[in-house]
Design a protein around this motif. Structure first.
Motif, PDB file in Angstrom:
ATOM      1  N   THR A 114       9.180  39.980 -72.731  1.00  0.00           N
ATOM      2  CA  THR A 114       8.146  40.903 -72.258  1.00  0.00           C
ATOM      3  C   THR A 114       8.417  42.316 -72.767  1.00  0.00           C
ATOM      4  OG1 THR A 114       9.417  41.037 -70.231  1.00  0.00           O
ATOM      5  CG2 THR A 114       7.478  39.662 -70.196  1.00  0.00           C
TER       6      THR A 114
ATOM      7  N   ARG B 233       0.670  43.375 -74.650  1.00  0.00           N
ATOM      8  CA  ARG B 233       1.226  43.196 -73.308  1.00  0.00           C
ATOM      9  C   ARG B 233       0.321  42.351 -72.431  1.00  0.00           C
ATOM     10  NH1 ARG B 233       5.887  45.335 -72.538  1.00  0.00           N
ATOM     11  NH2 ARG B 233       6.483  47.208 -73.662  1.00  0.00           N
ATOM     12  N   ARG B 234      -0.991  42.432 -72.695  1.00  0.00           N
ATOM     13  CA  ARG B 234      -1.858  41.632 -71.839  1.00  0.00           C
ATOM     14  C   ARG B 234      -1.683  40.144 -72.095  1.00  0.00           C
ATOM     15  NH1 ARG B 234      -7.630  42.795 -74.795  1.00  0.00           N
ATOM     16  NH2 ARG B 234      -7.289  45.023 -74.893  1.00  0.00           N
TER      17      ARG B 234
ATOM     18  N   GLN C 167       2.720  38.190 -69.788  1.00  0.00           N
ATOM     19  CA  GLN C 167       2.881  38.793 -68.465  1.00  0.00           C
ATOM     20  C   GLN C 167       4.072  38.166 -67.749  1.00  0.00           C
ATOM     21  OE1 GLN C 167       1.059  41.234 -66.755  1.00  0.00           O
ATOM     22  NE2 GLN C 167       0.153  41.707 -68.726  1.00  0.00           N
TER      23      GLN C 167
ATOM     24  N   PRO D 233      -3.995  46.156 -64.030  1.00  0.00           N
ATOM     25  CA  PRO D 233      -3.960  45.869 -65.473  1.00  0.00           C
ATOM     26  C   PRO D 233      -5.328  46.041 -66.130  1.00  0.00           C
ATOM     27  CG  PRO D 233      -2.844  44.142 -64.237  1.00  0.00           C
ATOM     28  CD  PRO D 233      -3.514  45.024 -63.234  1.00  0.00           C
TER      29      PRO D 233
ATOM     30  N   ALA E  99      -0.443  38.798 -62.596  1.00  0.00           N
ATOM     31  CA  ALA E  99      -0.042  38.372 -63.932  1.00  0.00           C
ATOM     32  C   ALA E  99      -1.211  37.720 -64.674  1.00  0.00           C
ATOM     33  CB  ALA E  99       1.138  37.407 -63.830  1.00  0.00           C
TER      34      ALA E  99
ATOM     35  N   PRO F  29      -3.434  36.045 -69.761  1.00  0.00           N
ATOM     36  CA  PRO F  29      -2.326  36.016 -70.717  1.00  0.00           C
ATOM     37  C   PRO F  29      -2.218  34.653 -71.385  1.00  0.00           C
ATOM     38  CG  PRO F  29      -1.498  35.776 -68.498  1.00  0.00           C
ATOM     39  CD  PRO F  29      -2.969  36.008 -68.367  1.00  0.00           C
TER      40      PRO F  29
ATOM     41  N   LEU G 282       3.229  33.320 -69.784  1.00  0.00           N
ATOM     42  CA  LEU G 282       3.735  33.906 -68.547  1.00  0.00           C
ATOM     43  C   LEU G 282       5.241  33.682 -68.493  1.00  0.00           C
ATOM     44  CD1 LEU G 282       1.246  32.861 -65.725  1.00  0.00           C
ATOM     45  CD2 LEU G 282       1.835  35.165 -66.436  1.00  0.00           C
TER      46      LEU G 282
END
Lengths: 335, 445, 364
Positions: free
Chosen positions: B129, B158-159, B162, B185, B235, B240, B243
């Motif tokens: 991450t 980053r999206r 998570q 977010p 998250a 995403p 994860l």
């Protein structure tokens, strides 16, 4: 540990130097010529522009600031000769200048006033520790009971009175209204001159400092004890079959003391740097009162000296707190 | 500079928000109605029968061997400097928290990362991450090596990656409402217009089995399991692709653990998310992850599919770990299960043992183990192990299997006649050929 | 009216020879929102050399009941009724000084998180020696230190004569738990209560600690209570199991009976919520729906009924109106359960087991 203390001392020195520069610059660039107060005093309020210029000239205020700061700093380490009016005064190291007001060397005066402040601060601090910690422990052990609630709320009342009012009323009643023996004789006599008078003179100021501040220490101690008594290791200590006294004092208090000692160290530093209200109300000629008067009369060398003294005391007390912290808590001991 | 990848992703996002009100919520929410009621203690028996409840429970996740990797990690390293305490704080050493690990997480699949405290599994999660900057190695995600991107370049990515944290009590800001936490977010990445955030938040709360009307409540009004659901919703907010779940259930009560694991599986089926599932509970990892990597002191010592790791472990550390897990079935037999005892503690990662890091506690260790680090050898179609004496429990070879690859004799001394094999790589995935432990050569099975 | 009068004993062996006998124990804490019944009418026994596993989730009362055995609750803020007998001594209502003589001596307790449970400011050896000296007032400082080193050695701490002067933070997690055990055993207790002794530990360290506990139990022949949420630990360590839910015993019997023929849906739920390291991969993970109940406002009837998936198999609204009694299980004698289901074992074998452990069905 040794390296750590040295490191802390070095950063402390840097801080003191910065403080001295800051104070020096503040006064130098202040709203009024720094020479005016002495000009006014020396000329008995007939300080004309011309005379002022003379004073500025002789005191070096026409030179660039760094030259004068250099002289000032040099004086601290090796001493210097100072010009005042037409006279030259020999000021030996450590030279912090010459008080306009009292016409004495700052350092000499500091040394003379220090014992009063130290007597006052140490006595007061001892008293509030001796009162605050045991009361705090007792309250923590009886948490939630009527006694605890009464104590907490009555202490809240005391600590919500402004300190100067508290001290002033105490002085007023003890000295003027009731004219009590011993308590009423506040004032400072050097310990070596007359121990009994020293004690009698400081008793009321001590009590004021002690009683007023012990409310805060009771609160800190109570809070820290409540927290430490709810820790898992307290349950372990009980499960071992230790008597309640050992559980509370040996296991609980030991960890509760850490935050209390931290606050105490800093408080003591602040007290030593000058207990302005106490000294003012009880007319004790200590550092605080000296600083207060200096501010009132724009006595620059004294203002600088008290500011630096305050910085040094607080830095040193912080270092001592950290060392004591390490002794109390083996986890933060630095190798 | 929207890449085709990006536009595709946004498309998927709108698509999903369109359909999710019906499909996922019906199944997922029904199972967790508990959390949606005013007072969880007054829940009436809304679970019609055990049969229905059982159908909502998942079986162990299944491996899709054809799935492309969503992330490929190669030779990833993270060294933390250790500073001296003197006047001048010099760097006097390094904590080799993660030291050259390689693995892949398949798209829509799960890789489990297991190991004991201090093995570097959490550090690995944080590297992926990009909470840490890796010391070395590469992480290929969406065609980019994210190990080398700056924090600014990382932001759009980053999206896609998570994290779900262990402790539901400390990972949520107590002063923000659930709606603000889950919606943050969206606001940060400026994806949906402000007015639509609330709608998306409510939709997400429903997906994770919480009452969407509760978006205005604060975290302290929820139980541990419900908070973990909030963490999961947060998250999921940005759809995403990967994860990273760091011990997502270990702080929860047993019955709640199963709820959260089932929820994570539901989400995977519904949204095709991939998981890097970091946990110390070997049984949970076995259920959740078709593929598992075992870490010890910053290294992957064994990696493979579920069957290879749990039924045919070849590394003595994996074997010791598995044998140490207390087993409920033992109750019928009575007494303790037989197990491999490991002596002592894990050595310090500042100064790890030479050669094989496990050798100081390994029952099989010999000279070669101190001299050479065993390569992570592929020993089956989806199975790699890093041991000079790799073999199933009780059937470890007497002589090391690796000398010819390393160019040494059986004791690890350099063998002038031999040359180190060129077949040793640090590649993340599996190849079609592997090292046959019996024949000691590379080939197909 | 309590149901304890006709409550059957789970064990034939329990009455005679039991070292610890808890009977109808109820523990109440007054709170601003009304009394909170943390433990409700709980009875169990543990004999010398025996291990009882107490299983339950947070708030089930498993730790609260054990703390009461040592009298660790604040007597002013706790209402304890019923009876706890240690040896022949009644502990409920015993004076603080009488209780203190038992604590750490005949009965000792080891706690979950050894880092928090050991005092961070005192040396490990000092804390052990203190535990010894408080019950051996004749022992000199040197004797106590020697005893501390001996105990550290006994629990497998390397170089005990050197490590005795370490602080807890200088120990690894496993060593701290060993030191905790050494402290618990320093006065040869007859009853050892281990509250989640391995929960914070890694699995290989957990195995070491469990082995150690078992060896020591064999050596000292003490009675042991292990409080845990891990059914695996119970399976490998305990002779008997007590399953607690919302302050009550819901199932109690021998480990073998409880884990192979559980008869209470909560126990089934516990078994179906944990995957197994070896089980069939077609086994389902079936959670217990909902959350544990509030003890301030417990559900009517059977406390578990709001979360129970088998309520439909009980006629009428019995589950939500009537608290089931602890009654003998349909299979086996040393086994009681608190459930209205008529034939729970059949339901378990027919409905639950095929879902959670299909591999076991054929064997039965």
């Amino acid at each position: 540990m040794f390296a750590y203390i040295i490191k802390r001392l070095l950063t402390g020195v840097v801080v003191v130097v910065l403080v001295s520069m800051a104070v020096f610059a503040l006064l130098w660039y202040g709203p009024e010529s720094p020479a005016r107060p002495i000009c006014v005093q020396e000329t008995s309020n007939r300080c004309t522009d011309e005379r002022l210029a003379n004073f500025e000239e002789s005191m070096g205020y026409n030179n660039p600031i760094y030259v004068e700061y250099g002289k000032y700093a040099k004086g601290i380490f090796v001493g210097r000769e100072m010009a005042l009016g037409g006279n030259t005064i020999q000021c030996d190291a450590p030279c912090f200048g010459f008080s306009f007001r009292s016409r004495a060397l700052v350092w000499d005066e500091l040394i003379e006033r220090l014992p009063a402040t130290i007597s006052l601060a140490i006595g007061g601090a001892t008293l509030y520790l001796l009162l605050g910690i045991p009361i705090g422990i007792a309250a923590a052990r009886r948490r939630g009971t009527l006694g605890d609630k009464l104590l907490v709320s009555s202490f809240l009342v005391i600590s919500s009175i402004p300190y100067y009012l508290f001290a002033l009323v105490a002085w007023l009643y003890c000295t003027l209204v009731w004219d009590l023996p011993v308590l009423g004789d506040s004032g400072y006599t050097p310990l070596l001159d007359n121990p009994a008078k020293w004690f009698a003179g400081l008793l009321l100021p001590w009590l004021c400092l002690g009683i007023f501040n012990c409310t805060a220490y009771t609160r800190y101690t109570r809070g820290a004890m409540v927290e430490s008594l709810s820790e898992d290791y307290i349950r372990t200590a009980k499960a071992k079959g230790l008597p309640a006294r050992t559980v509370v004092y040996k296991h609980g208090l030991r960890s509760a003391l850490v935050p209390v000692v931290t606050i105490f160290g800093i408080d003591l530093g602040i007290l030593l740097a000058g207990t302005i209200f106490t000294e003012r109300i009880f007319e004790i000629q200590g550092i605080g009162l000296w600083g207060l008067r200096a501010v009132g009369s724009f006595d620059l060398p004294v203002i600088s000296a008290t500011a630096m003294f305050g910085a040094i005391v607080i830095i040193v007390s912080n270092i001592i707190v950290d060392v004591v912290y390490g002794v109390l808590d083996p986890r933060v001991r630095v190798s | 500079m929207a890449s085709p990848e990006d536009t595709a992703r946004v498309g998927r996002h709108t698509d999903q928000s369109g359909k999710s009100p019906e499909a996922p919520n019906a199944t997922v929410a029904a199972q967790f109605q508990d959390s949606a009621t005013e007072d969880p203690h007054d829940v009436e028996a809304s679970y019609a029968s055990f049969g229905e409840l059982a159908k909502q429970g998942h079986t162990a996740a299944v491996l899709d061997p054809t799935a492309e990797p969503v992330i490929a990690v190669e030779d990833l390293k993270m060294y933390f400097p250790v500073r001296s305490s003197g006047l001048v704080r010099r760097t006097i050493g390094q904590v080799q928290a993660v030291d050259g690990i390689s693995f892949e997480v398949p798209r829509g699949g799960s890789l489990g990362l297991v190991g004991e405290s201090g093995c570097g599994k959490s550090t690995t999660g944080r590297l992926i991450t990009r909470l840490y900057n890796p010391t070395g190695g590469s992480m290929t995600f969406g065609g980019q090596d994210i190990a080398k991107l700056s924090q600014r370049q990382m932001k759009p990515l980053r999206r896609d990656i998570q994290m779900i944290f262990q402790d539901p009590y400390t990972s949520l800001n107590p002063r923000h409402t659930v709606g603000a936490i889950v919606g943050a977010p969206l606001a940060v990445h400026d994806i949906v217009p402000k007015k639509q955030i609330l709608g998306r938040v409510q939709e997400l709360l429903e997906v994770v089995g919480l009452n969407p009307e509760h978006y205005n409540r604060y975290p302290n009004e929820f139980s541990g399991g419900q908070r973990q659901r909030i963490g999961i919703a947060r998250a999921l907010t940005l759809n995403p692709k990967l994860l990273v779940a760091d011990e997502p259930v270990s702080a929860l009560d047993v019955s709640i653990q199963a709820q959260v694991i089932n929820l994570l599986q539901d989400i995977q089926r519904e949204f095709g998310v991939a998981y890097l599932f970091i946990a110390h509970d070997l049984a949970v990892v076995r259920h959740f992850c078709p593929e598992v990597a075992v870490m010890y002191l910053g290294k992957i010592v064994e990696i493979g599919d579920r069957e290879s790791i749990y039924s045919h472990a070849h590394h003595p550390y994996t074997q010791a770990l598995l044998s140490a897990v207390p087993d409920v079935k033992q109750a019928v037999i009575g007494g303790r299960r037989e197990r491999i005892m490991l002596e002592g503690d894990v050595p310090s990662p500042i100064n790890p043992p030479s050669g094989c890091r496990f050798r100081t506690r390994c029952p099989l260790a010999q000279d070669i183990c101190a001299r050479h680090e065993p390569p992570l050898l592929q020993i089956g179609p989806r199975h790699k192990a890093a041991c000079h004496f790799a073999g199933e429990i009780g059937r470890h070879p007497v002589t090391p299997v690796t000398p010819r690859l390393l160019g040494t004799d059986d004791h690890g001394n350099a063998d002038p006649g031999a040359t180190p094999s060129t077949e040793l790589t640090t590649q993340a995935g599996y190849s079609d050929t592997w090292f046959d432990l019996d024949k000691k050569t590379f080939g197909r099975a | 009216m309590t149901d304890s009068i006709i409550q059957p004993r789970a064990h034939q062996m329990s009455e005679e020879g039991a070292y610890l006998a808890v009977e109808n124990l109820t523990i109440e804490f007054p709170t601003p929102d009304g009394p909170l019944t943390a433990v409700n009418d709980l009875s169990y026994t543990v004999g010398m050399g025996q291990t009882l596993g107490i299983v339950g989730e947070s708030g089930s009362g498993k730790s609260v009941s054990s703390m009461a055995v040592l009298g660790l609750h604040d007597t002013k803020r706790t209402k304890i009724t019923g009876s706890i007998r240690i040896g022949d001594k009644e502990v409920v209502g015993l004076s603080e000084s009488g209780m203190r003589k038992l604590r750490g001596n005949a009965v000792s307790m080891i706690f979950q998180d050894a880092l928090a449970a050991l005092h961070p400011f005192y040396r490990v050896g000092g804390q052990l020696a203190e535990a010894y000296q408080v019950h051996h007032s004749n022992a000199s400082k040197r004797d106590a230190r020697r005893k501390a080193i001996e105990m550290l050695d006994r629990v497998g701490i390397p170089q005990p004569d050197r490590r005795v002067d370490d602080f807890p933070h200088q120990f690894s997690g496993g060593m701290r738990q060993r030191a905790m055990i050494a402290m618990g055993l320093i006065n040869d207790p007859s009853l050892l209560i281990a509250d989640e002794p391995t929960t914070a530990l890694d699995v290989t360290v957990q195995a070491q600690i469990l082995d150690l506990l078992q060896d020591l139990q064999r050596e000292f022949n003490s009675a042991v209570i292990i409080i845990t949420h891990d059914l695996g630990v119970v399976a490998e360590m305990a002779d008997d199991v007590l399953v607690m839910y919302a302050g009550r015993a819901v199932e109690y019997g021998t480990t073998k009976q409880i884990l192979s023929h559980p008869e209470m849906p909560y126990t089934w739920g516990l078994l179906s919520s944990i995957p197994d390291v070896q089980s069939d991969t077609s086994a389902r993970l079936i959670p217990i729906p909902g959350n544990p109940p509030s003890l301030l406002n417990p559900p009517s009837g059977c406390s578990f009924h709001p979360r129970c998936a088998h309520v439909d198999k009980v006629p009428g609204s019995l589950c939500s109106t009537t608290l089931p009694r602890l009654t003998p299980a349909s299979i086996g004698t040393a086994h009681v359960k608190r459930c209205h289901l008529a034939d729970p074992d059949a339901i378990y074998q027919r409905e639950v087991l095929p879902e959670i452990a299909p591999d076991l069905v054929e064997e039965n």
